[in-house]
Design an enzyme around this catalytic site. Sequence first.
Site, mmCIF file in Angstrom:
data_model
loop_
_atom_site.group_PDB
_atom_site.id
_atom_site.type_symbol
_atom_site.label_atom_id
_atom_site.label_comp_id
_atom_site.label_asym_id
_atom_site.label_seq_id
_atom_site.Cartn_x
_atom_site.Cartn_y
_atom_site.Cartn_z
ATOM 1 N N ASN A 172 50.084 49.355 15.869
ATOM 2 C CA ASN A 172 49.866 50.802 15.833
ATOM 3 C C ASN A 172 51.184 51.554 15.972
ATOM 4 O OD1 ASN A 172 48.207 53.341 16.164
ATOM 5 N ND2 ASN A 172 49.309 53.310 18.114
ATOM 6 N N ASP A 189 54.173 56.011 16.616
ATOM 7 C CA ASP A 189 53.143 55.423 15.759
ATOM 8 C C ASP A 189 53.682 55.175 14.358
ATOM 9 O OD1 ASP A 189 51.563 56.235 17.989
ATOM 10 O OD2 ASP A 189 49.791 56.253 16.680
ATOM 11 N N ASP A 227 45.771 45.140 19.012
ATOM 12 C CA ASP A 227 45.893 46.166 20.036
ATOM 13 C C ASP A 227 45.613 47.549 19.447
ATOM 14 O OD1 ASP A 227 46.955 46.860 22.773
ATOM 15 O OD2 ASP A 227 48.403 47.975 21.575
ATOM 16 N N HIS A 244 43.475 53.438 16.721
ATOM 17 C CA HIS A 244 44.481 54.499 16.661
ATOM 18 C C HIS A 244 45.399 54.398 15.451
ATOM 19 C CE1 HIS A 244 43.170 55.936 20.482
ATOM 20 N NE2 HIS A 244 43.391 54.772 21.055
ATOM 21 N N GLU A 304 40.745 45.463 19.813
ATOM 22 C CA GLU A 304 40.564 46.304 20.986
ATOM 23 C C GLU A 304 40.178 47.697 20.501
ATOM 24 O OE1 GLU A 304 43.076 48.087 24.769
ATOM 25 O OE2 GLU A 304 43.940 48.051 22.781
#
Length: 516
Positions: free
Chosen positions: A127, A198, A229, A233, A266
């Site tokens: 991410n 990001d 992970d 996002h 996740e």
Amino acid sequence: MKNYLLLSILSVLTILSSCDGNIGTDVKNHWPHAGITYEIFIQSFYDSDGDGIGDINGVTKKLYHVKELGADAIWFMPIMPSPSYHKYDVTDYKEIHPDYGTMDDFKNLIKEAHKKDIKIVIDMIINHTSTEHPWFQESQKGRDNPYRDYYVWAQKDTIADFLNKKTITLDSDNIRQWHDPGHGEDFYYGFFYGGMPDLNFDNPKVREEIYDIGRFWLEEVGVDGFRLDAAKHIFPDDRPEDNHAFWKEFREEMTKVKPDVYLVGEVYDMKEIVAPYLPGLPALFNFDFHYTLLEAYDKVDGMLLAKKQKEILDFYNAITDDFIDATFSSNHDQPRLLNSLDQNPKKYKQAINILMSMPGAPYLYYGEEIGMLGKKPDENIREPFLWDIKANDKGRATWIEPEYSIDDTVTPLAIQKSMSTSYFNHYKEIIRLRNTNRALALGNLELYEESVPKELMAYYRIHDKQELFVVHNLSDQEVKITAPEDYSWPIYSFGMADIQEGQLRLPAYSSIILEK
Ligand SMILES: [Ca+2]
């Protein structure tokens, strides 16, 4: 009385037979749909060269511990170069952090693990990168830099409304998403904090870089899969469909080079948000399970968790039958489970009975098997493993001064091995039971529909010809109920639970499993 005696003999036999290190093989071939994955923070696991930091060769040395526990796979928290102790901000995606060893050490670990039939899953943090990653170092140089679009930049005046408006989420307490690098009027986006910019997944070059990294670890290094992970996002919160589509594309790219690649995501949220990720991420962590387990103890409401889990499984099954329910007792982001359960040893052991007798592919966090302690801040839920008493513990990491898990509060593994009632032997016994009873690992979950006292959690696990009835008493008082007809053979008892002439007696925090 007869049954109780039989149970005593059974449990002695179980402990005796589990001492030889043999794990039941009946269920093992079903990883990842069933079977146990053991999460390791290498930094705190075993220090093989005496520099105070756990390392890869230390894990290789301790693979037999993972095997003895009965786990089928290891998930490693980040192993790549990074400026932080936890390493969730990567600076080089194709290397091993020098504190942990070399790429050759890691390849050797994989070879040794595979010899023992242990799969290797690594944390993949895509991410965001570290601000120290060369891509970001280039990107911040200016609008004309070829790496500018690897990250998300915006002019300050266009984001004025967003600068301080973000609310906290389950997985981040950061309230500031746009960060000023100090080079002019452009700000960059970093969901978790300024040190983790990001990546821009609208840029096809970034996506290709990430697929290339994935292929590298699968093909050249030989890992079995990834734990992804911060999977929700990748794109901002208002673009969930783009997130779902990205993970589908990621999975397609990875299966091209490794058709059986394991991907566990996740997505730190409720089932409604989690479920649409399944086509891309066939295994997803079940955060609802973890929090409902704690809530069930808090409210002394046993069926709360059984009903919640049934609801989740029915919900996922309605979407696809190609999913892996990654349940867990705790992880590197949660307070240690023993702390969450009032440091009550009986509750703690029973919570593992619950995890191991429910459907799913359970994850265990290193140190749980010896009852390690710890509360936030995060460093203190990631303290060094206690292999032996301090004076004899050559491999104990010393990178941090532990506050919770020390010899006075946690009995080291070497001592626990010789105690029949230790956490370690409890973990081994209940994992072995799961690994040798197909209904526990693979069976359907059916709720016990009769009215039961609120303190009890009661359900069936059914697979082919094996039918089991499971009851846990989540209270500190003894409870008695009548067992369902034809269920009289106890295959497991904990906390002196017993059955006599169809009557179940369940002392405080006890569990029993009956076979039809
Ligand atoms: Ca070391």
